[in-house]
Design a protein around this motif. Structure first.
Motif, PDB file in Angstrom:
ATOM      1  N   ASP A 221       0.848  -1.196   0.000  1.00 47.27           N
ATOM      2  CA  ASP A 221       0.000   0.000   0.000  1.00 47.27           C
ATOM      3  C   ASP A 221       0.882   1.243   0.000  1.00 47.27           C
ATOM      4  O   ASP A 221       1.217   1.790   1.049  1.00 47.27           O
ATOM      5  CB  ASP A 221      -0.931  -0.005   1.208  1.00 47.27           C
ATOM      6  N   ILE A 222       1.289   1.675  -1.192  1.00 49.49           N
ATOM      7  CA  ILE A 222       2.059   2.907  -1.361  1.00 49.49           C
ATOM      8  C   ILE A 222       1.208   3.872  -2.164  1.00 49.49           C
ATOM      9  O   ILE A 222       0.746   3.542  -3.258  1.00 49.49           O
ATOM     10  CB  ILE A 222       3.400   2.656  -2.080  1.00 49.49           C
ATOM     11  N   ARG A 223       0.975   5.061  -1.605  1.00 46.33           N
ATOM     12  CA  ARG A 223       0.102   6.032  -2.254  1.00 46.33           C
ATOM     13  C   ARG A 223       0.758   7.409  -2.330  1.00 46.33           C
ATOM     14  O   ARG A 223       1.407   7.843  -1.378  1.00 46.33           O
ATOM     15  CB  ARG A 223      -1.216   6.191  -1.486  1.00 46.33           C
ATOM     16  N   ILE A 224       0.556   8.073  -3.455  1.00 43.74           N
ATOM     17  CA  ILE A 224       0.857   9.502  -3.552  1.00 43.74           C
ATOM     18  C   ILE A 224      -0.410  10.232  -3.140  1.00 43.74           C
ATOM     19  O   ILE A 224      -1.468  10.054  -3.752  1.00 43.74           O
ATOM     20  CB  ILE A 224       1.253   9.888  -4.990  1.00 43.74           C
ATOM     21  N   VAL A 225      -0.326  11.043  -2.099  1.00 38.94           N
ATOM     22  CA  VAL A 225      -1.505  11.723  -1.568  1.00 38.94           C
ATOM     23  C   VAL A 225      -1.505  13.169  -2.061  1.00 38.94           C
ATOM     24  O   VAL A 225      -0.622  13.961  -1.714  1.00 38.94           O
ATOM     25  CB  VAL A 225      -1.521  11.675  -0.030  1.00 38.94           C
ATOM     26  N   THR A 226      -2.486  13.499  -2.880  1.00 42.09           N
ATOM     27  CA  THR A 226      -2.570  14.807  -3.515  1.00 42.09           C
ATOM     28  C   THR A 226      -3.859  15.529  -3.152  1.00 42.09           C
ATOM     29  O   THR A 226      -4.874  14.896  -2.852  1.00 42.09           O
ATOM     30  CB  THR A 226      -2.479  14.672  -5.055  1.00 42.09           C
ATOM     31  N   GLY A 227      -3.805  16.841  -3.170  1.00 42.07           N
ATOM     32  CA  GLY A 227      -5.008  17.648  -3.007  1.00 42.07           C
ATOM     33  C   GLY A 227      -5.517  18.183  -4.328  1.00 42.07           C
ATOM     34  O   GLY A 227      -6.507  18.919  -4.372  1.00 42.07           O
TER      35      GLY A 227
ATOM     36  N   ALA B 289      -0.164   3.788  -6.017  1.00 39.76           N
ATOM     37  CA  ALA B 289      -1.491   4.353  -6.232  1.00 39.76           C
ATOM     38  C   ALA B 289      -1.463   5.874  -6.069  1.00 39.76           C
ATOM     39  O   ALA B 289      -0.551   6.446  -5.461  1.00 39.76           O
ATOM     40  CB  ALA B 289      -2.489   3.744  -5.248  1.00 39.76           C
ATOM     41  N   VAL B 290      -2.487   6.515  -6.615  1.00 39.40           N
ATOM     42  CA  VAL B 290      -2.699   7.950  -6.418  1.00 39.40           C
ATOM     43  C   VAL B 290      -3.970   8.114  -5.594  1.00 39.40           C
ATOM     44  O   VAL B 290      -4.984   7.473  -5.879  1.00 39.40           O
ATOM     45  CB  VAL B 290      -2.836   8.697  -7.755  1.00 39.40           C
ATOM     46  N   GLN B 291      -3.897   8.937  -4.555  1.00 39.56           N
ATOM     47  CA  GLN B 291      -5.081   9.220  -3.732  1.00 39.56           C
ATOM     48  C   GLN B 291      -5.356  10.716  -3.727  1.00 39.56           C
ATOM     49  O   GLN B 291      -4.478  11.508  -3.389  1.00 39.56           O
ATOM     50  CB  GLN B 291      -4.881   8.738  -2.297  1.00 39.56           C
ATOM     51  N   ILE B 292      -6.567  11.092  -4.105  1.00 42.79           N
ATOM     52  CA  ILE B 292      -6.984  12.485  -4.006  1.00 42.79           C
ATOM     53  C   ILE B 292      -7.653  12.693  -2.659  1.00 42.79           C
ATOM     54  O   ILE B 292      -8.641  12.021  -2.330  1.00 42.79           O
ATOM     55  CB  ILE B 292      -7.963  12.880  -5.134  1.00 42.79           C
ATOM     56  N   SER B 293      -7.129  13.619  -1.872  1.00 42.90           N
ATOM     57  CA  SER B 293      -7.816  14.070  -0.666  1.00 42.90           C
ATOM     58  C   SER B 293      -8.796  15.155  -1.096  1.00 42.90           C
ATOM     59  O   SER B 293      -8.380  16.256  -1.456  1.00 42.90           O
ATOM     60  CB  SER B 293      -6.819  14.610   0.359  1.00 42.90           C
ATOM     61  N   VAL B 294     -10.065  14.827  -1.083  1.00 45.26           N
ATOM     62  CA  VAL B 294     -11.090  15.742  -1.599  1.00 45.26           C
ATOM     63  C   VAL B 294     -11.460  16.712  -0.480  1.00 45.26           C
ATOM     64  O   VAL B 294     -12.211  16.374   0.437  1.00 45.26           O
ATOM     65  CB  VAL B 294     -12.321  14.962  -2.104  1.00 45.26           C
TER      66      VAL B 294
ATOM     67  N   LEU C 158      -4.551  -1.801  -5.485  1.00 42.03           N
ATOM     68  CA  LEU C 158      -5.095  -0.447  -5.471  1.00 42.03           C
ATOM     69  C   LEU C 158      -4.422   0.396  -6.537  1.00 42.03           C
ATOM     70  O   LEU C 158      -3.201   0.473  -6.617  1.00 42.03           O
ATOM     71  CB  LEU C 158      -4.893   0.193  -4.098  1.00 42.03           C
ATOM     72  N   LEU C 159      -5.240   1.046  -7.362  1.00 36.65           N
ATOM     73  CA  LEU C 159      -4.739   1.918  -8.420  1.00 36.65           C
ATOM     74  C   LEU C 159      -4.954   3.388  -8.084  1.00 36.65           C
ATOM     75  O   LEU C 159      -4.075   4.228  -8.318  1.00 36.65           O
ATOM     76  CB  LEU C 159      -5.460   1.611  -9.735  1.00 36.65           C
ATOM     77  N   PHE C 160      -6.110   3.702  -7.550  1.00 35.58           N
ATOM     78  CA  PHE C 160      -6.503   5.092  -7.322  1.00 35.58           C
ATOM     79  C   PHE C 160      -7.492   5.103  -6.161  1.00 35.58           C
ATOM     80  O   PHE C 160      -8.227   4.139  -5.942  1.00 35.58           O
ATOM     81  CB  PHE C 160      -7.183   5.658  -8.576  1.00 35.58           C
ATOM     82  N   ALA C 161      -7.498   6.192  -5.415  1.00 38.68           N
ATOM     83  CA  ALA C 161      -8.463   6.322  -4.322  1.00 38.68           C
ATOM     84  C   ALA C 161      -8.906   7.774  -4.202  1.00 38.68           C
ATOM     85  O   ALA C 161      -8.141   8.696  -4.491  1.00 38.68           O
ATOM     86  CB  ALA C 161      -7.849   5.848  -3.004  1.00 38.68           C
ATOM     87  N   LEU C 162     -10.142   7.945  -3.782  1.00 36.52           N
ATOM     88  CA  LEU C 162     -10.676   9.260  -3.446  1.00 36.52           C
ATOM     89  C   LEU C 162     -11.104   9.205  -1.985  1.00 36.52           C
ATOM     90  O   LEU C 162     -11.875   8.320  -1.596  1.00 36.52           O
ATOM     91  CB  LEU C 162     -11.895   9.613  -4.310  1.00 36.52           C
ATOM     92  N   LEU C 163     -10.594  10.109  -1.180  1.00 36.36           N
ATOM     93  CA  LEU C 163     -10.969  10.165   0.225  1.00 36.36           C
ATOM     94  C   LEU C 163     -11.474  11.557   0.538  1.00 36.36           C
ATOM     95  O   LEU C 163     -10.752  12.542   0.375  1.00 36.36           O
ATOM     96  CB  LEU C 163      -9.777   9.829   1.126  1.00 36.36           C
TER      97      LEU C 163
END
Length: 288
Positions: free
Chosen positions: A86-92, A114-119, A166-171
């Motif tokens: 579980d390695i994610r780039i956390v972006t806004g 993975a890329v995760q957007i912090s919404v 995991l490819l992408f996540a939206l949180l």
């Protein structure tokens, strides 16, 4: 030698951020400058890879996509910790602001990052979904959607490959706990002056350690101690406490234990029972 297990580590790679989210735990809502260089951090991070078995890794800032060498960082961390699932780039970023980095995002995703957007605003959700699906165009995936309950129900969507990666996540993350900042008065930023044990007990972030420039820190606030002292006009007590912070060097072969309070815990709030909405997001950094 058996590796030490650690649950959650954030690799903080840049102070740069295009937003001014009130209450940012690492103070990126203020004008902070500077990127961290992969080449000067790589030896230490590779050493951490020999010592640690990390369950979850976040690559963040600031805004990681503003780092000109994000790919070096991401692929380097993946190489150092090949067993971390579980390695994610956390972006806004979302919409066109993220799509301008589409090629970088695709390279990272193709390499198991993975890329995760912090919404940070509920009104951004639909646009964030469209952004994720445009970046994943041509990739076969499944989509999982859940809602975390509580006073602030937060949506979470995961896009996974057919084999479950995991490819992408939206949180949805449109509310923060209070930051270490107490007030700004007469051009000086005052951090809290609380009982360290009480603040540590109340802390919701103590399970995540930070690595900055290859050295490990107990938390987000201590990880940016050097930056805060150099770039923010702090009160003398806070400055003196932050000057005492020194990251842990992996070449010292440390036995890590972050279970206890440290003096710098006193700089944080003890009132962590409420989340504070941060939207609508300001992009103009506040003056002190």
């Amino acid at each position: 030698m058996a590796k030490q297990k650690i649950t959650d580590v954030a690799f903080y790679i840049t102070n740069a951020c295009g937003m001014a989210c009130d209450g940012c735990v690492s103070f990126n809502n203020y004008i902070l400058k500077g990127h961290y260089d992969w080449n000067t951090s790589a030896d230490r991070i590779n050493k951490w890879g020999e010592l640690l078995d990390i369950e979850k890794i976040a690559i963040l800032g600031g805004e990681p996509f503003l780092h000109p060498h994000l790919t070096d960082w991401s692929l380097g961390i993946k190489t150092a910790f090949p067993n971390c699932k579980d390695i994610r780039i956390v972006t806004g970023l979302t919409g066109q602001k993220l799509l301008r980095y589409k090629d970088i995002a695709k390279v990272c995703i193709e390499n198991g990052i993975a890329v995760q957007i912090s919404v940070h605003d509920p009104s951004w959700w639909e646009n964030s979904e469209q952004t994720a699906e445009e970046i994943l165009d041509g990739v076969e995936y499944t989509k999982e959607h859940t809602v975390d309950g509580g006073d602030f129900p937060l949506r979470l969507t995961k896009y996974k490959s057919v084999n479950g990666t995991l490819l992408f996540a939206l949180l949805e993350l449109w509310a923060f706990f209070p930051s270490a900042k107490k007030e700004v008065k007469d051009g000086i930023m005052y951090l809290h002056n609380n009982d360290a044990e009480l603040a540590h007990s109340a802390c919701h972030c103590k399970s995540q350690q930070y690595i900055v420039d290859g050295k490990m820190f107990k938390c987000a606030v201590t990880s940016v101690a050097d930056t805060m002292v150099k770039q923010l006009p702090l009160d003398e007590r806070s400055k003196n406490l932050l000057l005492q912070v020194h990251g842990i060097d992996p070449f010292d072969n440390p036995k890590l234990d972050f279970s206890q309070a440290i003096p710098q815990c006193s700089l944080c709030s003890v009132n962590m029972d409420k989340l504070i909405p941060i939207y609508p997001i300001d992009i103009k950094k506040p003056k002190i």
